[in-house]
Design a protein around this motif. Structure first.
Motif, PDB file in Angstrom:
ATOM      1  N   UNK A   1      -4.234   0.313 -10.258  1.00 21.21           N
ATOM      2  CA  UNK A   1      -4.064  -1.006 -10.873  1.00 21.21           C
ATOM      3  C   UNK A   1      -2.710  -1.083 -11.583  1.00 21.21           C
ATOM      4  N   UNK A   2      -2.395  -0.056 -12.364  1.00 19.09           N
ATOM      5  CA  UNK A   2      -1.128  -0.078 -13.090  1.00 19.09           C
ATOM      6  C   UNK A   2       0.082   0.083 -12.157  1.00 19.09           C
ATOM      7  N   UNK A   3      -0.087   0.790 -11.059  1.00 23.68           N
ATOM      8  CA  UNK A   3       0.991   0.851 -10.062  1.00 23.68           C
ATOM      9  C   UNK A   3       1.223  -0.526  -9.447  1.00 23.68           C
TER      10      UNK A   3
ATOM     11  N   UNK B   1       0.833  -1.207   0.000  1.00 22.72           N
ATOM     12  CA  UNK B   1       0.000   0.000   0.000  1.00 22.72           C
ATOM     13  C   UNK B   1       0.868   1.258   0.000  1.00 22.72           C
ATOM     14  N   UNK B   2       1.924   1.245   0.784  1.00 22.50           N
ATOM     15  CA  UNK B   2       2.816   2.403   0.834  1.00 22.50           C
ATOM     16  C   UNK B   2       3.517   2.612  -0.507  1.00 22.50           C
ATOM     17  N   UNK B   3       3.963   1.538  -1.137  1.00 21.20           N
ATOM     18  CA  UNK B   3       4.674   1.640  -2.410  1.00 21.20           C
ATOM     19  C   UNK B   3       3.795   2.193  -3.521  1.00 21.20           C
ATOM     20  N   UNK B   4       2.496   1.937  -3.451  1.00 21.04           N
ATOM     21  CA  UNK B   4       1.605   2.410  -4.513  1.00 21.04           C
ATOM     22  C   UNK B   4       0.766   3.605  -4.082  1.00 21.04           C
TER      23      UNK B   4
ATOM     24  N   UNK C   1      -6.391  -1.357  -0.140  1.00 14.97           N
ATOM     25  CA  UNK C   1      -5.746  -2.532  -0.723  1.00 14.97           C
ATOM     26  C   UNK C   1      -6.400  -3.808  -0.208  1.00 14.97           C
ATOM     27  N   UNK C   2      -6.705  -3.844   1.080  1.00 13.19           N
ATOM     28  CA  UNK C   2      -7.386  -5.013   1.651  1.00 13.19           C
ATOM     29  C   UNK C   2      -8.735  -5.258   0.995  1.00 13.19           C
TER      30      UNK C   2
END
Length: 113
Positions: A53-55, A28-31, A38-39
């Protein structure tokens, strides 16, 4: 083929995340998404927004083919366009299209004799 089922998409993402050894919080942090969001995606409660989605694809090294999308087109543009339109239908519209195609098929079948 493309799968637009929320649960299927979530399962693919969850499996890839676990294979990459990321926690939900780390991914979640990375995107730049909340862990709760995200959950919800992983649990099939919602679709990811297209930019997210693309991230996710980029961070988890996934491709659209991992979600059942065949990026290669057939040689029949009419068929490709029809299939793409069908994937965008909601359940009610899909029932209507299905019944219409069945009806047309019956008419065509009867005409051939």
């Amino acid at each position: 083929m493309i799968y637009d089922d929320k649960k299927f998409i979530g399962e693919v993402i969850k499996k890839a995340r676990k294979s990459a050894k990321f926690t939900q919080a780390e991914l979640a942090e990375k995107i730049d998404m909340s862990e709760k969001n995200l959950g919800n995606i992983e649990n099939g409660k919602q679709f990811p927004q297209i930019n997210n989605f693309f991230r996710i694809l980029e961070v988890l090294n996934l491709s659209v083919e991992d979600f059942g999308v065949n990026s290669s087109k057939s040689k029949n543009e009419v068929r490709d366009a029809l299939i793409q339109n069908i994937y965008l239908l909601n359940d009610t519209e899909l029932d209507i299209y299905s019944n219409l195609i069945k009806y047309i098929s019956k008419l065509t079948y009867k005409k051939s004799y």
